[in-house]
Structure formats: C-alpha cells, structure tokens
Motif scaffolding. Structure first.
Motif, short mmCIF file in Angstrom:
data_model
loop_
_atom_site.label_atom_id
_atom_site.label_comp_id
_atom_site.label_asym_id
_atom_site.label_seq_id
_atom_site.Cartn_x
_atom_site.Cartn_y
_atom_site.Cartn_z
N LEU A 176 -31.11 91.16 -12.77
CA LEU A 176 -31.10 90.85 -14.19
C LEU A 176 -31.12 89.33 -14.40
O LEU A 176 -30.73 88.56 -13.51
CB LEU A 176 -29.84 91.42 -14.84
CG LEU A 176 -29.73 92.95 -14.84
CD1 LEU A 176 -28.30 93.38 -15.10
CD2 LEU A 176 -30.68 93.55 -15.88
N PRO A 177 -31.57 88.88 -15.58
CA PRO A 177 -31.54 87.45 -15.89
C PRO A 177 -30.10 86.94 -15.97
O PRO A 177 -29.18 87.69 -16.33
CB PRO A 177 -32.22 87.37 -17.27
CG PRO A 177 -32.93 88.67 -17.44
CD PRO A 177 -32.17 89.68 -16.66
N VAL A 178 -29.91 85.67 -15.64
CA VAL A 178 -28.57 85.09 -15.68
C VAL A 178 -28.65 83.67 -16.24
O VAL A 178 -29.63 82.96 -16.02
CB VAL A 178 -27.95 85.08 -14.26
CG1 VAL A 178 -28.73 84.18 -13.31
CG2 VAL A 178 -26.48 84.67 -14.31
N GLU A 179 -27.62 83.29 -16.98
CA GLU A 179 -27.52 81.93 -17.49
C GLU A 179 -26.05 81.58 -17.66
O GLU A 179 -25.18 82.47 -17.75
CB GLU A 179 -28.26 81.79 -18.83
CG GLU A 179 -27.74 82.69 -19.92
CD GLU A 179 -28.53 82.54 -21.21
OE1 GLU A 179 -28.81 81.40 -21.59
OE2 GLU A 179 -28.86 83.58 -21.82
N LEU A 180 -25.76 80.31 -17.69
CA LEU A 180 -24.40 79.85 -17.84
C LEU A 180 -24.13 79.51 -19.30
O LEU A 180 -24.91 78.82 -19.95
CB LEU A 180 -24.14 78.60 -16.97
CG LEU A 180 -22.73 78.00 -17.06
CD1 LEU A 180 -21.71 78.99 -16.53
CD2 LEU A 180 -22.68 76.68 -16.30
N GLY A 181 -23.01 80.02 -19.81
CA GLY A 181 -22.59 79.73 -21.17
C GLY A 181 -21.16 79.20 -21.19
O GLY A 181 -20.55 78.97 -20.15
N MET A 182 -20.64 79.03 -22.38
CA MET A 182 -19.26 78.54 -22.54
C MET A 182 -18.56 79.41 -23.58
O MET A 182 -19.14 79.81 -24.58
CB MET A 182 -19.25 77.08 -22.98
CG MET A 182 -19.91 76.11 -22.00
SD MET A 182 -18.99 75.93 -20.46
CE MET A 182 -17.55 75.02 -21.01
N ARG A 183 -17.29 79.71 -23.31
CA ARG A 183 -16.44 80.42 -24.26
C ARG A 183 -15.10 79.71 -24.30
O ARG A 183 -14.43 79.60 -23.29
CB ARG A 183 -16.24 81.88 -23.84
CG ARG A 183 -17.48 82.76 -23.96
CD ARG A 183 -17.81 83.08 -25.41
NE ARG A 183 -18.94 84.02 -25.50
CZ ARG A 183 -20.21 83.67 -25.49
NH1 ARG A 183 -20.52 82.38 -25.39
NH2 ARG A 183 -21.16 84.57 -25.58
N TYR A 184 -14.74 79.22 -25.48
CA TYR A 184 -13.46 78.52 -25.65
C TYR A 184 -13.31 77.36 -24.66
O TYR A 184 -12.24 77.10 -24.12
CB TYR A 184 -12.29 79.50 -25.48
CG TYR A 184 -12.42 80.73 -26.34
CD1 TYR A 184 -12.30 80.66 -27.73
CD2 TYR A 184 -12.69 81.97 -25.77
CE1 TYR A 184 -12.43 81.79 -28.52
CE2 TYR A 184 -12.82 83.11 -26.54
CZ TYR A 184 -12.70 83.00 -27.92
OH TYR A 184 -12.84 84.14 -28.71
N GLY A 185 -14.43 76.69 -24.42
CA GLY A 185 -14.42 75.53 -23.55
C GLY A 185 -14.42 75.83 -22.08
O GLY A 185 -14.31 74.92 -21.25
N LEU A 186 -14.57 77.12 -21.71
CA LEU A 186 -14.56 77.52 -20.30
C LEU A 186 -15.90 78.17 -19.94
O LEU A 186 -16.53 78.81 -20.79
CB LEU A 186 -13.42 78.51 -20.03
CG LEU A 186 -12.00 77.97 -20.27
CD1 LEU A 186 -10.98 79.09 -20.14
CD2 LEU A 186 -11.69 76.83 -19.31
N PRO A 187 -16.34 78.02 -18.69
CA PRO A 187 -17.63 78.58 -18.30
C PRO A 187 -17.61 80.11 -18.24
O PRO A 187 -16.61 80.71 -17.86
CB PRO A 187 -17.87 77.98 -16.91
CG PRO A 187 -16.51 77.67 -16.40
CD PRO A 187 -15.70 77.29 -17.58
N VAL A 188 -18.71 80.71 -18.62
CA VAL A 188 -18.88 82.15 -18.53
C VAL A 188 -20.31 82.43 -18.10
O VAL A 188 -21.25 81.80 -18.60
CB VAL A 188 -18.54 82.86 -19.87
CG1 VAL A 188 -19.42 82.34 -21.00
CG2 VAL A 188 -18.68 84.36 -19.73
N THR A 189 -20.49 83.31 -17.15
CA THR A 189 -21.82 83.68 -16.68
C THR A 189 -22.33 84.82 -17.54
O THR A 189 -21.70 85.88 -17.63
CB THR A 189 -21.77 84.11 -15.20
OG1 THR A 189 -21.30 83.01 -14.42
CG2 THR A 189 -23.13 84.52 -14.71
N LEU A 190 -23.48 84.61 -18.17
CA LEU A 190 -24.07 85.60 -19.08
C LEU A 190 -25.18 86.35 -18.35
O LEU A 190 -26.17 85.75 -17.94
CB LEU A 190 -24.61 84.92 -20.32
CG LEU A 190 -23.60 84.07 -21.11
CD1 LEU A 190 -24.30 83.32 -22.24
CD2 LEU A 190 -22.48 84.93 -21.65
N VAL A 191 -25.00 87.64 -18.18
CA VAL A 191 -25.98 88.48 -17.50
C VAL A 191 -26.75 89.27 -18.55
O VAL A 191 -26.17 89.84 -19.47
CB VAL A 191 -25.29 89.45 -16.51
CG1 VAL A 191 -26.31 90.32 -15.80
CG2 VAL A 191 -24.45 88.67 -15.50
#
Length: 248
Positions: free
Chosen positions: A64-79
């Motif tokens: 699946l596609p993957v990208e890096l995001g941010m939630r509440y100032g912390l990194p989250v990997t979005l699949v």
C-alpha cells in the motif's frame, strides 16, 4: 507504484511448512546455555518434530502507499492515504525512504490453538515447550512471505526492509484491529483481534515492511536492534535479569 502491475495490487497469500528456530525457542524458554536434562531435551525435540510435521503457517500480504504525517506535533505513518494510522517516531524512522509499505500477517490457525489447550490440560510443561516451538514456527511464515515478496520485487529493483510489528518501540498494539482489517487478514487467513487488541488465533503475528530501492540499505529501528535501555520492557525482562538479550 507501477510495480504493482507486476506483482498484483490485491496482495497475496499462501501456506508454508516452516522450521522451528531451536536456539530462539530455547531463548523464549529462558535457557541460558546450561546443560539440559536428557529427558527434557528429548521432550523438547519431540515438540520440535511435532510442530514441523503437523503445523503449517498461513500468511497474507498487501502493498500500500505510505507517507509521513503529523498528529499533535508527533509523527504518524499514514498507510493508504490515512486508512491506517501508525503513530511513533521509531516506525517513521524505520520506514524513512520507503516507496511503499507491506502489511503482512501469519498464523498457525486454530488447530495449533486446540493442541496447546489439550496439552495444557495434561501437562503444562509440554504445553510450554510446544508453545515456544510454535512461536518460532509462525515467525518463519513471516520470513517466507518476505522472501517471496523480495523475489517478486527484484525485477522492479526494489526489496523489503526488516519487519516492524505493533508493540515494538512506541508503536502501540491498539493499531492491531485496523491493521488486520485493512490487510483483509480475516478473509484471507482467518485472523481477528480481541477487545484487548490481542490476535486470534494466539499463534499469529503481524508486521509492516518498507519497500525500498534495491541500492538502499533500509533503516532498522526494531526494539531488538537497539540497546536494552531503549526498550519499554527493560525493567521486567527476565532475559536481561540473567545478563542476556532477546537479539543475541
């Protein structure tokens, strides 16, 4: 992700007769290299043979596609555009440079569960020996899936990185239900989760693998690849209390 035209956008599944990693099974038992009683050694070998002859690991995977995001100032990997959110700094570093991510799962199924339950009613010792052997056997299913993926990705000059599982580092196990759902592991191999986010059947594993260019050495941020001081289990780990580690 043009390479999906070659290996299939819907993922894959299979069944493999794996091998018990005996040194790893002994580490799970807390063995520290001391001499084993001959009778116990024979019982252990009997469970190794039983696992390899009677059990099969079913596995499934999906790229699946993957990208890096941010939630509440912390990194989250979005699949898959955020269909699955995997929080954690370690996983973000583990997947740095990945062009895609593979969700993969393996299980020994309910037959294994029934065997363990039956042994527990007769001999807790035999149940423990069979359980540790089964744990390494299901992990071999994950290894086989990765080998298969690397074979299919090679023509596109890609390969997979090391597995990273829910529960490693700062990736919480509460992502398991959404992980299993997006992977479709329920339909493929009969995998589900409990309200406590445990996998069912018991002898099951999930992990994500980054897909990287063939000329890139993937990062490795797994808990068992860094010093014990970075592990959340460092104060309760029985191996560490004996001067051992889970990775050596």
């Amino acid at each position: 992700m043009e390479f999906l035209d070659v290996i299939g956008a819907d993922g894959g599944r299979g069944v493999v007769a794996g091998r018990v990693d005996q040194p790893q099974a002994l580490r799970y038992l807390g063995h520290t290299g001391q001499q084993m009683d001959p009778e116990l050694q024979e019982r252990f070998q009997g469970h190794v043979r039983a696992c390899e002859e009677e059990m099969r690991a079913s596995y499934c995977w999906r790229i699946l596609p993957v990208e890096l995001g941010m939630r509440y100032g912390l990194p989250v990997t979005l699949v898959a555009g955020g269909a699955l959110e995997l929080p954690g700094m370690r996983l973000a570093r583990h997947l740095r440079g990945a062009v895609a991510v593979v969700l993969v799962a393996a299980t020994l199924g309910f037959d294994c569960q029934r065997q363990l339950d039956q042994l527990g009613a007769v001999s807790p010792t035999d149940q423990l020996l069979r359980s540790t052997c089964a744990s390494t056997l299901v992990e071999s299913g994950l290894d086989f899936a990765r080998t298969e993926l690397d074979r299919m990705l090679a023509p596109a000059a890609l390969h997979t990185g090391p597995p990273y599982a829910p529960g490693y580092g700062d990736l919480p196990v509460d992502v398991q239900p959404a992980f299993v759902e997006l992977l479709g592991a329920g339909r493929s191999i009969g995998l589900s989760t409990t309200q406590a986010n445990m996998l069912v059947p018991e002898k099951s594993v999930t992990a994500c693998l980054g897909v990287f260019p063939a000329d890139m050495t993937p990062p490795d941020e797994r808990v068992n690849a860094v010093p014990c001081d970075n592990c959340s289990n460092r104060y309760s780990c029985k191996l560490r209390m004996k001067g051992l580690t889970c990775y050596d």
